[in-house]
Design a protein around this motif. Structure first.
Motif, short mmCIF file in Angstrom:
data_model
loop_
_atom_site.label_atom_id
_atom_site.label_comp_id
_atom_site.label_asym_id
_atom_site.label_seq_id
_atom_site.Cartn_x
_atom_site.Cartn_y
_atom_site.Cartn_z
N UNK A 31 36.78 2.90 28.48
CA UNK A 31 37.46 4.08 27.94
C UNK A 31 37.09 4.29 26.48
N UNK A 32 36.18 3.46 25.98
CA UNK A 32 35.73 3.55 24.60
C UNK A 32 34.78 4.73 24.45
N UNK A 33 35.09 5.63 23.54
CA UNK A 33 34.29 6.85 23.40
C UNK A 33 32.87 6.56 22.93
N UNK A 34 32.65 5.49 22.20
CA UNK A 34 31.30 5.17 21.75
C UNK A 34 30.44 4.70 22.91
N UNK A 35 31.00 3.90 23.80
CA UNK A 35 30.25 3.46 24.98
C UNK A 35 29.99 4.63 25.92
N UNK A 36 30.97 5.51 26.07
CA UNK A 36 30.79 6.68 26.93
C UNK A 36 29.66 7.55 26.39
N UNK A 37 29.58 7.71 25.08
CA UNK A 37 28.51 8.51 24.47
C UNK A 37 27.14 7.87 24.72
N UNK A 38 27.06 6.55 24.64
CA UNK A 38 25.80 5.87 24.90
C UNK A 38 25.39 6.04 26.35
N UNK A 39 26.34 5.89 27.27
CA UNK A 39 26.05 6.08 28.69
C UNK A 39 25.62 7.52 28.98
N UNK A 40 26.26 8.46 28.31
CA UNK A 40 25.91 9.87 28.48
C UNK A 40 24.48 10.13 28.02
N UNK A 41 24.12 9.59 26.86
CA UNK A 41 22.76 9.79 26.35
C UNK A 41 21.71 9.14 27.24
N UNK A 42 22.02 7.98 27.79
CA UNK A 42 21.09 7.32 28.71
C UNK A 42 20.91 8.17 29.97
N UNK A 43 22.02 8.69 30.50
CA UNK A 43 21.96 9.51 31.71
C UNK A 43 21.19 10.80 31.47
N UNK A 44 21.45 11.46 30.37
CA UNK A 44 20.75 12.70 30.03
C UNK A 44 19.25 12.44 29.91
N UNK A 45 18.88 11.36 29.24
CA UNK A 45 17.46 11.03 29.06
C UNK A 45 16.80 10.73 30.40
N UNK A 46 17.49 9.98 31.26
CA UNK A 46 16.94 9.65 32.58
C UNK A 46 16.69 10.92 33.39
N UNK A 47 17.67 11.83 33.44
CA UNK A 47 17.51 13.04 34.23
C UNK A 47 16.49 13.99 33.60
N UNK A 48 16.36 13.97 32.29
CA UNK A 48 15.34 14.78 31.63
C UNK A 48 13.94 14.37 32.10
N UNK A 49 13.67 13.07 32.09
CA UNK A 49 12.35 12.60 32.52
C UNK A 49 12.16 12.76 34.02
N UNK A 50 13.21 12.56 34.80
CA UNK A 50 13.11 12.75 36.25
C UNK A 50 12.78 14.21 36.59
N UNK A 51 13.46 15.14 35.94
CA UNK A 51 13.16 16.56 36.15
C UNK A 51 11.77 16.92 35.68
N UNK A 52 11.31 16.29 34.60
CA UNK A 52 9.95 16.53 34.13
C UNK A 52 8.91 16.05 35.12
N UNK A 53 9.19 14.92 35.76
CA UNK A 53 8.27 14.41 36.79
C UNK A 53 8.22 15.38 37.97
#
Length: 100
Positions: A31-53
């Motif tokens: 429930x820590x907002x800093x960890x949620x932000x890190x997870x969000x950035x990792x997810x966004x980056x993963x889907x960005x590269x997946x969509x690019x592929x």
């Protein structure tokens, strides 16, 4: 003149938000907002590269004469997966900026 020592390094506390509880479960159920932000950035980056592929594969298919790179069924699956990625990723990023 100042007698302050400029070589003092800040001390990290022994427990902080990155190592408070170890393990994947502590990260996914946080429930820590800093960890949620890190997870969000990792997810966004993963889907960005997946969509690019997916987009690159679609473009490669369209570059070949008569679309000989993939069968039509495989091309349709790539196109659908690229669109589904937009459906799941884009609303989340828009909601993050505009929470209403």
């Amino acid at each position: 003149m100042s007698t302050a020592n400029n070589n003092v390094k800040p001390v990290m506390p022994a427990r902080h938000y990155l190592n408070d509880n170890y393990g994947i479960r502590s990260w996914l159920l946080t429930k820590d907002h800093k960890r949620i932000a890190i997870l969000y950035l990792i997810t966004i980056t993963f889907f960005f590269f997946l969509g690019g592929i997916f987009a690159a594969l679609i473009r490669l298919h369209l570059l070949t004469p008569n679309g000989e790179l993939f069968q039509s069924d495989t091309y349709n699956k790539l196109f659908t997966m690229h669109g589904v990625k937009h459906d799941f990723l884009l609303p989340g990023s828009v909601r993050a900026r505009h929470p209403w």
